[in-house]
Design an enzyme around this catalytic site. Sequence first.
Site, PDB file in Angstrom:
ATOM      1  CE  LYS A   1      34.613  40.005  40.148  1.00 26.44           C
ATOM      2  NZ  LYS A   1      35.282  40.545  41.330  1.00 26.44           N
TER       3      LYS A   1
ATOM      4  CE  LYS B   1      42.761  48.261  38.729  1.00 25.36           C
ATOM      5  NZ  LYS B   1      41.616  47.893  37.984  1.00 25.36           N
TER       6      LYS B   1
ATOM      7  CE  LYS C   1      36.850  51.775  51.595  1.00 30.07           C
ATOM      8  NZ  LYS C   1      35.719  52.673  51.479  1.00 30.07           N
TER       9      LYS C   1
END
Length: 334
Positions: free
Chosen positions: A119, A196, A199
């Site tokens: 990240k 995958k 949203k």
Amino acid sequence: MTETAPKKETILSGMQPTGALHIGNLEGALRNWVRLQDQYWMYLCIVDWHALTADYEDTSVLKDRVLQMTIDWLAAGLDPDKCALFIQSEVKEHAELHLIFSMLISIPTLTRLPTYLEKKKEGLDSYGFLGYPVLQAADICVYNAHKVPVGKDQEKHIWLAADLARRFNTVYKKVLVEPQVLLTEIPLILGSDNRKMSKSLGNHIPIDFTDKQTEKVIRGYFTDPKKVRKGDPGTPEKCPVYLLHRIYTPEAETEIAPGCRSGELGCVDCKMRLAGNLNAGLEPIRQRRAELVKRPDYVWDVLATGAARARQRAQNVMEKVRSAMKMAYREKKK
Ligand code: SF4
């Protein structure tokens, strides 16, 4: 939910408030929670503080996301009499234990974690994000949870929580349970673009979609690229539509897979059959959801009751923690 009944082990699990859920969340977590709620004390937490690590500026969306997510939890079958459903920030003891745990872990241990390194490349580099796994450990240990249901890819985070509990017990006194992984078979649910389901990728099928909306997404699903038209043989294992059939179509292995392989089954028919089965399977959840949407006060009450139960348990654990640290300054001598 009273804890005076025969002893059950405790489970802690949580989700970030992303709003209305999709079938990946349903099949990946909720169905499992519903199964577990009869065997364990369940503390199920909407981790709104964790959500701040990715976006701390626009918090205006959180309230509705919490509400929509809780509606989906209840619609999926979680029973507030069997498990405490609550919001993380409404139980302040999570933050207290997080602070204590943050003294027991080194910065290099955190900067070496794969999720941090991954990240960081995306620009997430705050103090809060670095400490994310420590807060996660506190979320678990503040209930002295015995088990955390996770998939294989999440195991490391639970080991870190167990390490922190062990370190606390060694430095002070043994009062914390070292949580264990409850390894969960998480079915692979791929979205319409064969990635995958998520949203944020916009490839998902929300639980609250109508039958028509669901059908539209399924029509646009990626399929085995080698099967261009009816008659061409396909490989169902390479097709995300088939992965969904395996969950929603009882005849997936006996009819869908052989039909795809032989070419007899065309992709359009195959998708329409899936849409019908998926809509039929989701119907009871959608009906309960529609009822709950009309009763937001009830849903907020469920969260308030859940927070009160969670707080009681967390306060008991934190009393032991403070006492072990000789920081229970007003505690009477026993
Ligand atoms: S027939 Fe069904 S399983 Fe086979 S490639 Fe087409 S959509 Fe996928």
